[in-house]
Scaffold this active site. Structure first.
Site, PDB file in Angstrom:
ATOM      1  N   TYR A  26     -17.413  34.064  68.860  1.00  0.00           N
ATOM      2  CA  TYR A  26     -18.373  35.035  68.345  1.00  0.00           C
ATOM      3  C   TYR A  26     -19.597  35.043  69.248  1.00  0.00           C
ATOM      4  O   TYR A  26     -20.055  33.984  69.708  1.00  0.00           O
ATOM      5  CB  TYR A  26     -18.799  34.695  66.920  1.00  0.00           C
ATOM      6  CG  TYR A  26     -17.702  34.814  65.895  1.00  0.00           C
ATOM      7  CD1 TYR A  26     -17.536  35.977  65.161  1.00  0.00           C
ATOM      8  CD2 TYR A  26     -16.834  33.754  65.653  1.00  0.00           C
ATOM      9  CE1 TYR A  26     -16.528  36.087  64.210  1.00  0.00           C
ATOM     10  CE2 TYR A  26     -15.835  33.858  64.708  1.00  0.00           C
ATOM     11  CZ  TYR A  26     -15.692  35.020  63.993  1.00  0.00           C
ATOM     12  OH  TYR A  26     -14.694  35.123  63.052  1.00  0.00           O
TER      13      TYR A  26
ATOM     14  N   HIS B 281     -17.657  40.933  64.433  1.00  0.00           N
ATOM     15  CA  HIS B 281     -16.350  40.287  64.523  1.00  0.00           C
ATOM     16  C   HIS B 281     -16.241  39.507  65.833  1.00  0.00           C
ATOM     17  O   HIS B 281     -17.028  39.697  66.761  1.00  0.00           O
ATOM     18  CB  HIS B 281     -15.236  41.325  64.447  1.00  0.00           C
ATOM     19  CG  HIS B 281     -15.123  41.979  63.104  1.00  0.00           C
ATOM     20  ND1 HIS B 281     -14.532  41.358  62.020  1.00  0.00           N
ATOM     21  CD2 HIS B 281     -15.545  43.184  62.664  1.00  0.00           C
ATOM     22  CE1 HIS B 281     -14.579  42.148  60.971  1.00  0.00           C
ATOM     23  NE2 HIS B 281     -15.190  43.270  61.320  1.00  0.00           N
TER      24      HIS B 281
ATOM     25  N   LYS C 207      -9.107  42.242  69.733  1.00  0.00           N
ATOM     26  CA  LYS C 207      -9.681  41.070  70.374  1.00  0.00           C
ATOM     27  C   LYS C 207      -9.027  40.876  71.736  1.00  0.00           C
ATOM     28  O   LYS C 207      -7.851  41.208  71.919  1.00  0.00           O
ATOM     29  CB  LYS C 207      -9.485  39.809  69.520  1.00  0.00           C
ATOM     30  CG  LYS C 207     -10.254  39.833  68.205  1.00  0.00           C
ATOM     31  CD  LYS C 207      -9.956  38.607  67.395  1.00  0.00           C
ATOM     32  CE  LYS C 207     -10.706  38.554  66.091  1.00  0.00           C
ATOM     33  NZ  LYS C 207     -11.218  39.764  65.520  1.00  0.00           N
TER      34      LYS C 207
END
Length: 486
Positions: A380, A388, A437
């Site tokens: 993070y 997120h 991601k």
């Protein structure tokens, strides 16, 4: 012939008046105001649980700035700040470290997002949710806000699907009517939507293509409920006897229950009428049953890297120094835990994973567990309450040193430890692409056993031991031809 002087109302005017009254009645109820959002920038302003005292700026052409710097140094040496050290204990049954002190729990979570609540998803918020459930607290927990947003999105999707299905049915009816009337072409430009965003099937109109919103979905659901209530009222008015029509829902009891008749004066007394009725009992005070659970990497980083955590043995209640924590965590990195007499090896899972954890923590990233996404860590930028995770990290040991290829047994062992199939890589990459991601593969160069390694039993100098590990990072991204033409 006398003219009739009675005033009449035109049908169009009556329809307009009824539509206006219906629109006024069908207006959705105003939403309750949401609770003010907490100031996360103020709550989570410290990145780590340590006291940092920055020096005032030194301006060369201003001699007064030198005086301010000297005063800050003098104040620091005369009255040094107190560094808070938080207690914790190691649980051998769960192979993790637990924090039970309430002040330490809030400090470790708010300053670095360390640990996880045992009764919560991430943040230890069980006490607030339990108070809200009992009506003792007016605020809304983070889990409740997430559940409310998910229910609103689910309601919007269901209402949008229902309205699209109705629009398709109306279109099919209009096309069937056009075919019956021998119309060759249907003019789609003359289609007009109705008041609720749907098509009017009487004049052969098409559905409105405007984007549905949550407010319109709620209005449509409110209108549908009113229509069903009106139909139910008409059915009951048509049947004054109160009998349900044929095909309605009926309840049948067993013959034994049907034969029973309860007298109107028969009552069941739960309390003795002679004795005194007990008064209302006060509920017991609510105690916080949740504690913070730290992973072994987080506990060792706080104890060794920052010096803000004292880990005690759960059974003996003795303080465990960093030199004792390292072999203990290496022992519990295997399942079942290894024997304490066995020395940890350089490629121990705890040493490899902690090297990656310490590496990213030292770079300023907030490192969290990534087990729910099939990876080792999540990175993070500021913390899970702000955004997120941007990167997902997979840790793989690498054996490039010539020591690991000297014998056939060592080569076979290294191949087993670092081998990954293409199917595994494809699955992990696909999962990270779905959750937006970037996949980061960290290769940890495992050093050979040396005088400073844990295999020789010399763990006093942990810094020299960790400095022998090197990390190589490789980011995997999806190849898009339009974006990567060069």
């Amino acid at each position: 012939m006398a003219n009739d002087s009675t005033s009449t109302t035109s049908p169009s005017a009556a329809v307009s008046v009824s539509s206006q009254s219906e629109s006024k009645q069908s207006a959705p109820r105003p939403r309750a105001p949401r609770a003010p959002r907490p100031n996360f920038k103020q709550i989570y302003r410290f990145p780590l649980p340590i006291n940092v005292h920055p020096l005032p700026p030194l301006i060369p052409h201003n001699p007064l700035s030198i005086v301010s710097v000297l005063l800050s140094y003098l104040t620091y040496f005369i009255a040094p700040p107190h560094q808070e050290v938080y207690p914790a204990y190691f649980d051998a049954d769960t192979s993790s470290v637990h924090v039970t002190d309430k002040k330490a729990i809030r400090a470790l979570w708010e300053m670095g997002f360390f640990g996880k609540g045992t009764l919560s998803r991430s943040e230890p918020s069980w006490l607030g949710r339990e108070k809200k459930r009992r009506g003792l607290l007016g605020t809304v927990a983070s889990e409740d806000m997430t559940r409310q947003r998910r229910s609103e999105r689910r309601e919007l999707k269901l209402e949008r699907a229902r309205m699209e299905r109705v629009a398709v049915e109306e279109r099919l009816k209009a096309e069937a009517a056009a075919r019956d009337a021998a119309d060759v072409s249907v003019d789609h430009n003359t289609l007009s939507p109705s008041a609720d965003g749907l098509t009017n099937g009487t004049d052969g109109t098409a559905p409105n293509t405007e984007k549905f919103s949550l407010r319109k979905a709620r209005e449509a659901r409110y209108l549908e409920s009113r229509r069903l209530a009106a139909q139910d009222g008409e059915e009951r008015g048509a049947d004054p006897a109160g009998k349900r029509p044929v095909g309605g829902k009926t309840v049948r009891f067993s013959p034994v229950v049907q034969a029973k008749e309860i007298a109107p004066d028969s009552a069941v007394h739960l309390l003795d009428p002679i004795g005194d009725e007990p008064g209302p009992q006060e509920p017991p005070p609510l105690q916080d049953e949740e504690h913070l659970q730290l992973s072994n990497e987080e506990a060792f980083f706080l104890a060794y890297g920052l010096g803000t955590l004292d880990v005690y043995d759960g059974k003996r209640k003795t303080l465990l120094p960093a030199s004792s924590l390292l072999p203990l965590f290496c022992q519990h990195s295997h399942f079942p835990p290894q024997d304490p007499s066995v020395d940890p090896k350089p490629d121990d899972p705890f040493l490899v994973s902690y090297a990656v954890y310490h590496h990213f923590r030292s770079l300023g990233w907030v490192v969290r567990s990534g087990v729910k996404f099939g990876v080792d860590y999540l990175l993070y930028n500021r913390g899970p309450v702000f955004s997120h995770a941007e990167f997902a990290v997979v840790v793989i040991p690498s054996y490039d040193h010539p020591y690991w290829s000297e014998t056939e047994a060592r080569r076979a062992q290294c191949d087993r430890n670092q081998s990954r199939s293409w199917w595994w890589l494809h699955c992990v990459n696909r999962v990270q692409a779905q959750v937006k991601k970037s996949l980061v593969i960290c290769y940890v160069e495992v050093p050979p056993p040396g005088p400073c390694s844990a295999e020789e039993g010399s763990t006093s100098d942990i810094g020299d031991l960790l400095s022998r590990y090197s990390i190589r990072e490789m980011v995997m991204r999806r190849w898009v031809p339009n974006r990567t033409r060069d």
